[in-house]
Design a protein around this motif. Structure first.
Motif, PDB file in Angstrom:
ATOM      1  N   HIS A 124       0.833  -1.199   0.000  1.00 27.84           N
ATOM      2  CA  HIS A 124       0.000   0.000   0.000  1.00 27.84           C
ATOM      3  C   HIS A 124       0.867   1.247   0.000  1.00 27.84           C
ATOM      4  O   HIS A 124       2.086   1.170   0.181  1.00 27.84           O
ATOM      5  N   ALA A 125       0.234   2.395  -0.195  1.00 25.56           N
ATOM      6  CA  ALA A 125       0.996   3.648  -0.251  1.00 25.56           C
ATOM      7  C   ALA A 125       0.174   4.767   0.372  1.00 25.56           C
ATOM      8  O   ALA A 125      -1.061   4.721   0.390  1.00 25.56           O
ATOM      9  N   VAL A 126       0.891   5.793   0.862  1.00 29.45           N
ATOM     10  CA  VAL A 126       0.222   6.940   1.484  1.00 29.45           C
ATOM     11  C   VAL A 126       0.713   8.238   0.856  1.00 29.45           C
ATOM     12  O   VAL A 126       1.774   8.289   0.232  1.00 29.45           O
ATOM     13  N   ALA A 127      -0.089   9.274   1.059  1.00 33.07           N
ATOM     14  CA  ALA A 127       0.261  10.616   0.617  1.00 33.07           C
ATOM     15  C   ALA A 127       0.912  11.386   1.772  1.00 33.07           C
ATOM     16  O   ALA A 127       0.938  10.944   2.914  1.00 33.07           O
ATOM     17  N   ASP A 128       1.412  12.556   1.436  1.00 34.26           N
ATOM     18  CA  ASP A 128       2.283  13.350   2.309  1.00 34.26           C
ATOM     19  C   ASP A 128       1.693  13.617   3.695  1.00 34.26           C
ATOM     20  O   ASP A 128       2.331  13.354   4.707  1.00 34.26           O
ATOM     21  N   ASN A 129       0.489  14.166   3.765  1.00 36.71           N
ATOM     22  CA  ASN A 129      -0.063  14.560   5.069  1.00 36.71           C
ATOM     23  C   ASN A 129      -0.161  13.385   6.029  1.00 36.71           C
ATOM     24  O   ASN A 129       0.185  13.498   7.208  1.00 36.71           O
ATOM     25  N   LEU A 130      -0.636  12.254   5.544  1.00 37.49           N
ATOM     26  CA  LEU A 130      -0.785  11.096   6.430  1.00 37.49           C
ATOM     27  C   LEU A 130       0.572  10.522   6.812  1.00 37.49           C
ATOM     28  O   LEU A 130       0.781  10.056   7.943  1.00 37.49           O
ATOM     29  N   ASP A 131       1.514  10.582   5.890  1.00 34.89           N
ATOM     30  CA  ASP A 131       2.846  10.044   6.168  1.00 34.89           C
ATOM     31  C   ASP A 131       3.505  10.755   7.334  1.00 34.89           C
ATOM     32  O   ASP A 131       4.290  10.160   8.084  1.00 34.89           O
ATOM     33  N   ARG A 132       3.195  12.026   7.531  1.00 36.24           N
ATOM     34  CA  ARG A 132       3.774  12.777   8.659  1.00 36.24           C
ATOM     35  C   ARG A 132       3.341  12.171   9.993  1.00 36.24           C
ATOM     36  O   ARG A 132       4.127  12.103  10.939  1.00 36.24           O
ATOM     37  N   PHE A 133       2.090  11.737  10.070  1.00 37.85           N
ATOM     38  CA  PHE A 133       1.605  11.096  11.288  1.00 37.85           C
ATOM     39  C   PHE A 133       2.257   9.716  11.447  1.00 37.85           C
ATOM     40  O   PHE A 133       2.668   9.342  12.559  1.00 37.85           O
ATOM     41  N   PHE A 155      -6.533  11.224   2.311  1.00 41.06           N
ATOM     42  CA  PHE A 155      -6.737  10.236   1.252  1.00 41.06           C
ATOM     43  C   PHE A 155      -7.311  10.926   0.010  1.00 41.06           C
ATOM     44  O   PHE A 155      -8.479  10.753  -0.324  1.00 41.06           O
ATOM     45  N   PRO A 156      -6.499  11.728  -0.675  1.00 38.28           N
ATOM     46  CA  PRO A 156      -7.008  12.357  -1.898  1.00 38.28           C
ATOM     47  C   PRO A 156      -7.336  11.297  -2.945  1.00 38.28           C
ATOM     48  O   PRO A 156      -6.577  10.335  -3.121  1.00 38.28           O
ATOM     49  N   GLU A 157      -8.452  11.472  -3.627  1.00 35.18           N
ATOM     50  CA  GLU A 157      -8.881  10.452  -4.587  1.00 35.18           C
ATOM     51  C   GLU A 157      -7.945  10.398  -5.796  1.00 35.18           C
ATOM     52  O   GLU A 157      -7.618   9.317  -6.292  1.00 35.18           O
ATOM     53  N   LYS A 158      -7.537  11.556  -6.278  1.00 39.46           N
ATOM     54  CA  LYS A 158      -6.654  11.625  -7.451  1.00 39.46           C
ATOM     55  C   LYS A 158      -5.480  12.551  -7.126  1.00 39.46           C
ATOM     56  O   LYS A 158      -5.446  13.694  -7.566  1.00 39.46           O
ATOM     57  N   PRO A 159      -4.532  12.056  -6.366  1.00 46.31           N
ATOM     58  CA  PRO A 159      -3.444  12.923  -5.897  1.00 46.31           C
ATOM     59  C   PRO A 159      -2.430  13.243  -6.988  1.00 46.31           C
ATOM     60  O   PRO A 159      -2.252  12.465  -7.936  1.00 46.31           O
ATOM     61  N   GLU A 160      -1.784  14.380  -6.855  1.00 45.15           N
ATOM     62  CA  GLU A 160      -0.620  14.668  -7.678  1.00 45.15           C
ATOM     63  C   GLU A 160       0.498  13.701  -7.263  1.00 45.15           C
ATOM     64  O   GLU A 160       0.638  13.365  -6.094  1.00 45.15           O
ATOM     65  N   ILE A 161       1.278  13.287  -8.227  1.00 42.21           N
ATOM     66  CA  ILE A 161       2.294  12.266  -7.934  1.00 42.21           C
ATOM     67  C   ILE A 161       3.315  12.745  -6.922  1.00 42.21           C
ATOM     68  O   ILE A 161       3.903  11.948  -6.184  1.00 42.21           O
ATOM     69  N   ASP A 162       3.516  14.070  -6.813  1.00 39.58           N
ATOM     70  CA  ASP A 162       4.571  14.555  -5.920  1.00 39.58           C
ATOM     71  C   ASP A 162       4.174  14.549  -4.450  1.00 39.58           C
ATOM     72  O   ASP A 162       5.002  14.865  -3.597  1.00 39.58           O
ATOM     73  N   ILE A 163       2.938  14.187  -4.124  1.00 43.84           N
ATOM     74  CA  ILE A 163       2.588  14.080  -2.704  1.00 43.84           C
ATOM     75  C   ILE A 163       2.572  12.622  -2.229  1.00 43.84           C
ATOM     76  O   ILE A 163       2.267  12.340  -1.080  1.00 43.84           O
ATOM     77  N   LEU A 164       2.904  11.704  -3.128  1.00 46.64           N
ATOM     78  CA  LEU A 164       3.012  10.308  -2.725  1.00 46.64           C
ATOM     79  C   LEU A 164       4.433  10.076  -2.220  1.00 46.64           C
ATOM     80  O   LEU A 164       5.401  10.373  -2.909  1.00 46.64           O
ATOM     81  N   VAL A 165       4.548   9.572  -1.020  1.00 49.06           N
ATOM     82  CA  VAL A 165       5.870   9.599  -0.382  1.00 49.06           C
ATOM     83  C   VAL A 165       6.414   8.262   0.102  1.00 49.06           C
ATOM     84  O   VAL A 165       7.597   8.167   0.405  1.00 49.06           O
ATOM     85  N   TYR A 171      -0.887   3.455  -4.769  1.00 48.19           N
ATOM     86  CA  TYR A 171      -1.765   4.353  -4.016  1.00 48.19           C
ATOM     87  C   TYR A 171      -3.208   4.243  -4.501  1.00 48.19           C
ATOM     88  O   TYR A 171      -4.144   4.188  -3.686  1.00 48.19           O
ATOM     89  N   LEU A 172      -3.412   4.229  -5.809  1.00 47.44           N
ATOM     90  CA  LEU A 172      -4.774   4.118  -6.339  1.00 47.44           C
ATOM     91  C   LEU A 172      -5.424   2.816  -5.893  1.00 47.44           C
ATOM     92  O   LEU A 172      -6.625   2.774  -5.610  1.00 47.44           O
ATOM     93  N   TYR A 173      -4.628   1.753  -5.807  1.00 46.44           N
ATOM     94  CA  TYR A 173      -5.148   0.482  -5.292  1.00 46.44           C
ATOM     95  C   TYR A 173      -5.533   0.635  -3.819  1.00 46.44           C
ATOM     96  O   TYR A 173      -6.605   0.179  -3.388  1.00 46.44           O
ATOM     97  N   THR A 174      -4.663   1.272  -3.044  1.00 45.21           N
ATOM     98  CA  THR A 174      -4.940   1.489  -1.621  1.00 45.21           C
ATOM     99  C   THR A 174      -6.230   2.272  -1.436  1.00 45.21           C
ATOM    100  O   THR A 174      -7.060   1.933  -0.570  1.00 45.21           O
ATOM    101  N   TYR A 175      -6.407   3.313  -2.223  1.00 45.63           N
ATOM    102  CA  TYR A 175      -7.626   4.123  -2.115  1.00 45.63           C
ATOM    103  C   TYR A 175      -8.855   3.259  -2.397  1.00 45.63           C
ATOM    104  O   TYR A 175      -9.873   3.369  -1.706  1.00 45.63           O
TER     105      TYR A 175
END
Length: 209
Positions: free
Chosen positions: A73-82, A145-155, A124-128
């Motif tokens: 699975h994968a997460v985006a930037d904001n959640l990764d901080r937590f 959990f943005p539905e269609k995130p920009e690739i640069d926020i996937l971390v 990430y799209l699979y995780t969502y």
């Protein structure tokens, strides 16, 4: 903050219910404090609700270990901080993983590897999709959990190393996704371990060890 057992929209086994309850018992107060401090130091000031929603989202993300441990699975930037702050409390984090019967490995994304960046976008799209199935789209917070995130926020990527336990059969989980299976074979935790060990072997050989 609603209990995870009240949020889940799919049938759950006794094992999964017990694991959901275990996540709800986790003390995330230090995670909130340190995450808020990290934002404040960057002069980014969020309302208290942001941090409450962040913990709810982190708990939801951890549920992939309960319901879908055979896929990464994968997460985006904001959640990764937590997640970072929780991982850094190694004793507390490892005990939670032990109790969930699966260690949730954290793999920071190397943006120099463009093929891996693209692959993690697919993950990430699979995780969502999985989290939408478990909780319902309306119960996922767009900040985390943005539905269609920009690739640069996937971390980062995460996959689970099951902890051997004769009583846990993992027969109540989602099936292996063929696309994710190929990505995991190339970029998953076991593949990374093998790569690191091969690098060490070459270095030792070069040093005459």
């Amino acid at each position: 903050m609603a209990k995870l057992t009240a949020q889940v929209r799919i049938p759950a086994s006794d094992r999964q219910i017990a694991a959901l309850e275990r996540i709800d018992k986790e003390d995330f107060s230090l995670v909130i404090y340190r995450t808020k401090k990290a934002f404040d130091e960057r002069e980014i000031h969020h309302p208290e609700s942001f941090f409450e929603d962040g913990i709810t989202s982190l708990k939801q993300y951890y549920c992939t270990t309960i319901f879908d441990p055979h896929n990464c699975h994968a997460v985006a930037d904001n959640l990764d901080r937590f997640w970072h702050e929780h991982v850094l409390d190694t004793a507390r984090y490892s005990i939670l993983c032990r109790d969930l019967k699966g260690f949730m490995h954290h793999d920071p994304l190397d943006r120099r590897n463009l093929d891996k960046v693209a692959a993690i976008g697919q993950v990430y799209l699979y995780t969502y999709k999985v989290l939408t199935k478990i909780f319902g789209k309306k119960n996922l917070n767009e900040n985390f959990f943005p539905e269609k995130p920009e690739i640069d926020i996937l971390v980062c990527r995460h996959d689970v190393h099951p902890i051997p336990d004769a009583e846990v059969k993992w027969d109540d989980v989602l099936p292996v996704d063929k696309t994710i299976e190929k990505i995991r074979a190339q970029y998953g935790n076991q593949a990374k371990i093998s790569e690191i060990e091969e690098q060490l072997k070459k270095r030792n050989s070069g040093n005459g060890v």
